[in-house]
Design a protein around this motif. Sequence first.
Motif, PDB file in Angstrom:
ATOM      1  N   PRO A  68       3.724  -3.514   8.076  1.00  0.00           N
ATOM      2  CA  PRO A  68       5.025  -3.800   7.456  1.00  0.00           C
ATOM      3  C   PRO A  68       5.106  -3.267   6.030  1.00  0.00           C
ATOM      4  O   PRO A  68       4.100  -2.881   5.420  1.00  0.00           O
ATOM      5  CB  PRO A  68       5.070  -5.332   7.467  1.00  0.00           C
ATOM      6  N   ALA A  69       6.324  -3.282   5.509  1.00  0.00           N
ATOM      7  CA  ALA A  69       6.592  -3.001   4.089  1.00  0.00           C
ATOM      8  C   ALA A  69       5.980  -1.688   3.608  1.00  0.00           C
ATOM      9  O   ALA A  69       5.478  -1.588   2.491  1.00  0.00           O
ATOM     10  CB  ALA A  69       6.084  -4.162   3.221  1.00  0.00           C
ATOM     11  N   MET A  70       6.026  -0.665   4.471  1.00  0.00           N
ATOM     12  CA  MET A  70       5.501   0.658   4.124  1.00  0.00           C
ATOM     13  C   MET A  70       4.061   0.560   3.606  1.00  0.00           C
ATOM     14  O   MET A  70       3.678   1.204   2.626  1.00  0.00           O
ATOM     15  CB  MET A  70       6.402   1.333   3.094  1.00  0.00           C
ATOM     16  N   ALA A  71       3.265  -0.249   4.290  1.00  0.00           N
ATOM     17  CA  ALA A  71       1.897  -0.517   3.836  1.00  0.00           C
ATOM     18  C   ALA A  71       1.015   0.726   3.845  1.00  0.00           C
ATOM     19  O   ALA A  71      -0.019   0.759   3.173  1.00  0.00           O
ATOM     20  CB  ALA A  71       1.270  -1.598   4.710  1.00  0.00           C
ATOM     21  N   LEU A  72       1.385   1.740   4.585  1.00  0.00           N
ATOM     22  CA  LEU A  72       0.586   2.967   4.642  1.00  0.00           C
ATOM     23  C   LEU A  72       0.949   3.952   3.534  1.00  0.00           C
ATOM     24  O   LEU A  72       0.371   5.034   3.452  1.00  0.00           O
ATOM     25  CB  LEU A  72       0.752   3.627   6.011  1.00  0.00           C
ATOM     26  N   GLY A  73       1.916   3.563   2.714  1.00  0.00           N
ATOM     27  CA  GLY A  73       2.293   4.420   1.590  1.00  0.00           C
ATOM     28  C   GLY A  73       3.635   5.079   1.776  1.00  0.00           C
ATOM     29  O   GLY A  73       4.136   5.216   2.892  1.00  0.00           O
ATOM     30  N   GLY A  74       4.235   5.479   0.686  1.00  0.00           N
ATOM     31  CA  GLY A  74       5.541   6.130   0.733  1.00  0.00           C
ATOM     32  C   GLY A  74       6.671   5.144   0.528  1.00  0.00           C
ATOM     33  O   GLY A  74       6.464   3.936   0.379  1.00  0.00           O
ATOM     34  N   LYS A  75       7.879   5.682   0.534  1.00  0.00           N
ATOM     35  CA  LYS A  75       9.088   4.899   0.311  1.00  0.00           C
ATOM     36  C   LYS A  75       9.858   4.737   1.621  1.00  0.00           C
ATOM     37  O   LYS A  75       9.679   5.526   2.551  1.00  0.00           O
ATOM     38  CB  LYS A  75       9.976   5.598  -0.723  1.00  0.00           C
ATOM     39  N   PRO A  76      10.741   3.719   1.692  1.00  0.00           N
ATOM     40  CA  PRO A  76      11.557   3.559   2.907  1.00  0.00           C
ATOM     41  C   PRO A  76      12.327   4.823   3.279  1.00  0.00           C
ATOM     42  O   PRO A  76      12.508   5.108   4.463  1.00  0.00           O
ATOM     43  CB  PRO A  76      12.500   2.415   2.532  1.00  0.00           C
ATOM     44  N   THR A  77      12.741   5.587   2.272  1.00  0.00           N
ATOM     45  CA  THR A  77      13.497   6.809   2.543  1.00  0.00           C
ATOM     46  C   THR A  77      12.654   7.887   3.232  1.00  0.00           C
ATOM     47  O   THR A  77      13.192   8.864   3.743  1.00  0.00           O
ATOM     48  CB  THR A  77      14.050   7.379   1.223  1.00  0.00           C
ATOM     49  N   GLU A  78      11.326   7.704   3.248  1.00  0.00           N
ATOM     50  CA  GLU A  78      10.429   8.713   3.822  1.00  0.00           C
ATOM     51  C   GLU A  78       9.970   8.386   5.238  1.00  0.00           C
ATOM     52  O   GLU A  78       9.295   9.205   5.863  1.00  0.00           O
ATOM     53  CB  GLU A  78       9.195   8.870   2.915  1.00  0.00           C
TER      54      GLU A  78
END
Length: 344
Positions: A68-78
Amino acid sequence: MFKRLFVSAVVAAGCLVSALSAQAEPEFTFVLEHVLGPKATAQAKFLEPWAQRIEEQSDGRIKIEIYPAMALGGKPTELYSHIRDGAVDLGWSALGYTPGVYPRSEVFELPFVHTGSAAITNMAIQDIYEEHLSQDFDDIKPLLIHVHTGQAIFTTEKKIESLADVEGMKLRAPSRTGAWMLESWGAQPVSMPVPDLPQALSLGVVDGALIPHEVAIPFKIPDMTQYAIEGDQGVRFGTLVFMFAMNKDRYEALPDDLKKVIDDNSGQNIAREIGEAWDAIEPRGEEIFAKSGELVTLSADETAKFAAKADEVIDRWIAEMNDKGVDGAAIVAAARAAIAKHSQ
């Protein structure tokens, strides 16, 4: 003789244990990333149960790991590009976070096209998907295109009881069409992913936001706002379209029987169920908000004034689609007809 039989039995037992151990190991382990927290409706009511079903129906041959919550890195837009390029196998996100990539699907975000039931709009999306929306998703494998129940207007200090009350307010917009809607009201749209909203509210960057109650709960928006406004008879101010998708190569690499497991838990087969899950939690969010804030329902006359402004947004969207060589009016008509069909 007895010794040979004993040894043979031990060897056979060992082979059986090895076979069972091998069977217990998944053939495919897929990474699923999404933009919200682990307690959000998306994970608790959709992605976790979905992953469990896939694992069970594949007899453990597929394993799903959720981040969850882009835990692997990056932004929601990506996240869209992460799915497309194979950085993750599966992903869930709002289409509005990558504006312009899915222009046709924006039709269900247009104001007063969707009016307040995720289940109904989800079924409508499936009805028109192949003819009108599928061209948006050529480079990924969509598993479900769906909506949430729709936006209320949350405000920190100002009570909105009329269209005139909105003029000049800085309000968070969830998508570009949501921004257009706010502009038509005379408000100042401030576009941002929902994870950025709590800080924006606390710092006074925005006076309020367009979000549903179910999103407000995990982000503690009721602690930061005084009013939540919706239209007459629970009408909401647009919605957000979401994409649950898989990398195309990962899907194509599956054997046919495992593709069927994915297909059996995609599209039409889960659209109503997922919509009902979103619809069911919305009243709970309203109850939570009512303990500290005021729920405001606009009069029928004032709701009609907001609805009248929707034509400006829809006409703008149709003109833009026409410039792209797409019959926007036909998509709007198809979307409205499909929603009307499922509303009966």
